[in-house]
Design a protein around this motif. Structure first.
Motif, short mmCIF file in Angstrom:
data_model
loop_
_atom_site.label_atom_id
_atom_site.label_comp_id
_atom_site.label_asym_id
_atom_site.label_seq_id
_atom_site.Cartn_x
_atom_site.Cartn_y
_atom_site.Cartn_z
N GLY A 176 0.81 -1.21 0.00
CA GLY A 176 0.00 0.00 0.00
C GLY A 176 0.84 1.26 0.00
O GLY A 176 0.54 2.23 -0.71
N ALA A 177 1.93 1.26 0.79
CA ALA A 177 2.80 2.44 0.85
C ALA A 177 3.47 2.68 -0.50
O ALA A 177 3.53 3.83 -0.98
CB ALA A 177 3.85 2.24 1.94
N LEU A 178 3.98 1.63 -1.13
CA LEU A 178 4.61 1.77 -2.44
C LEU A 178 3.59 2.24 -3.48
O LEU A 178 3.92 3.04 -4.37
CB LEU A 178 5.24 0.45 -2.86
CG LEU A 178 6.48 0.02 -2.07
CD1 LEU A 178 6.89 -1.40 -2.46
CD2 LEU A 178 7.64 0.98 -2.30
N SER A 179 2.37 1.75 -3.37
CA SER A 179 1.32 2.17 -4.31
C SER A 179 0.99 3.64 -4.13
O SER A 179 0.76 4.36 -5.12
CB SER A 179 0.06 1.32 -4.10
OG SER A 179 0.32 -0.04 -4.36
N LEU A 180 0.97 4.11 -2.89
CA LEU A 180 0.69 5.53 -2.65
C LEU A 180 1.79 6.42 -3.22
O LEU A 180 1.52 7.48 -3.79
CB LEU A 180 0.55 5.79 -1.15
CG LEU A 180 -0.75 5.28 -0.50
CD1 LEU A 180 -0.71 5.49 1.01
CD2 LEU A 180 -1.96 5.99 -1.10
N VAL A 181 3.04 5.98 -3.10
CA VAL A 181 4.14 6.74 -3.70
C VAL A 181 3.97 6.77 -5.22
O VAL A 181 4.15 7.83 -5.86
CB VAL A 181 5.50 6.12 -3.33
CG1 VAL A 181 6.64 6.82 -4.08
CG2 VAL A 181 5.73 6.22 -1.83
N ALA A 182 3.63 5.63 -5.80
CA ALA A 182 3.44 5.58 -7.25
C ALA A 182 2.30 6.50 -7.68
O ALA A 182 2.39 7.18 -8.72
CB ALA A 182 3.16 4.14 -7.69
N MET A 183 1.21 6.54 -6.91
CA MET A 183 0.09 7.43 -7.24
C MET A 183 0.51 8.89 -7.16
O MET A 183 0.09 9.72 -7.98
CB MET A 183 -1.09 7.15 -6.31
CG MET A 183 -1.80 5.84 -6.58
SD MET A 183 -3.19 5.57 -5.45
CE MET A 183 -3.68 3.90 -5.91
N ALA A 184 1.33 9.21 -6.16
CA ALA A 184 1.82 10.59 -6.04
C ALA A 184 2.66 10.95 -7.26
O ALA A 184 2.54 12.05 -7.81
CB ALA A 184 2.63 10.75 -4.76
#
Length: 277
Positions: free
Chosen positions: A223-231
């Motif tokens: 989830g954390a890596l996905s949030l970075v990717a979304m940013a």
């Protein structure tokens, strides 16, 4: 009961389709980088509409059909249009005419057909035929399209001086892959990528859904890596970072989902369900 909550997820779905339409216009104008970013943003909206629907308790059969139509347009039509247009319209690549153009058209057509088959298939499958809600059978159209378009952006960013589609000046951020330079031959892989993507979409190969791991810490990391990717998606930077997590995830689960002892015995849904008659 108020129908207002049902409007929100459907408006997001329409917004995703507007992104797809804008991506087609940008592709027609030759701005492939902007088109790819806009199409990737539609994958974010595709996830957002389902999240909003669940949070508002506004899921509906109508919303499911809307989402399916949007998925076919955004991820079945626009990605092959983008890749086919870029390959066939760029001087110096072997896809402008003759057998090269026919090969690219065939690959794009197979992608289009596979997306339609996949979406129609899962629209008519019953709950009894989909026994494990933590697993995808075949690669979802959203994931397949996101990977294709994201790698397309990476190849443009890391294109070398002899690469006719290279546009490193469109990426002001740093280069996570260092001095990597991709020549024009990299584009010959994209018809194959569309064919492989088409086969994966209509396959029954098991792969895990994001956030469905048993270990809580693993889901938090994903989830954390996905949030970075979304940013990074919102800022339109580092496509090479954005593509690493889904590519690695898919590579692992397309293997482990078939050979893992907890998955081998799981039933698979029919490839061509008949639905209600």
């Amino acid at each position: 009961m108020s129908k207002v909550p049902y409007l929100a997820p459907n408006f997001i779905t329409v917004g995703a389709m507007a992104c797809g339409l804008g991506a087609m216009l940008l592709t027609h104008r030759g701005d492939y980088v902007a088109a790819a970013w806009l199409l990737l943003f539609s994958t974010f909206l595709d996830r957002a509409d389902g999240f909003v629907a669940r949070r508002l308790q506004a899921t509906s059969s109508f919303g499911v059909q809307m989402d399916s139509f949007a998925d076919f347009f955004n991820f079945g039509v626009v990605p092959p249009f983008l890749v086919l247009t870029a390959l066939s319209s760029t001087p110096g690549l072997p896809f402008g005419s003759g057998s090269g153009l026919a090969w690219a058209l065939l690959a794009a057509g197979l992608w289009l057909a596979a997306a339609a088959v996949r979406l129609a298939r899962f629209n008519v499958l019953s709950d009894a035929e989909v026994t494990d809600k933590t697993i995808f059978h075949g690669v979802p159209t959203t994931l397949a399209a996101g990977l294709l378009v994201n790698w397309f952006l990476v190849c443009i960013k890391y294109g070398g001086p002899d690469n006719p589609l290279a546009a490193p000046d469109r990426f002001a951020e740093g280069r996570l892959f260092g001095d990597l330079q991709l020549g024009p031959d990299v584009w010959c892989a994209f018809p194959w990528a569309m064919i492989v993507g088409a086969l994966l979409m209509v396959s029954n190969l098991r792969n895990k859904k994001f956030g469905a791991l048993r270990a809580r810490w693993a889901n938090l990391a994903v989830g954390a890596l996905s949030l970075v990717a979304m940013a990074f998606l919102v800022m339109r930077v580092y496509p090479e970072f954005m593509v690493l997590l889904p590519s690695t995830w898919l590579a692992i689960w397309l293997v482990w989902g078939q050979i893992g002892p907890e998955y081998r015995g799981k039933p698979k849904p029919p490839l061509f369900p008949v639905g209600d008659e």
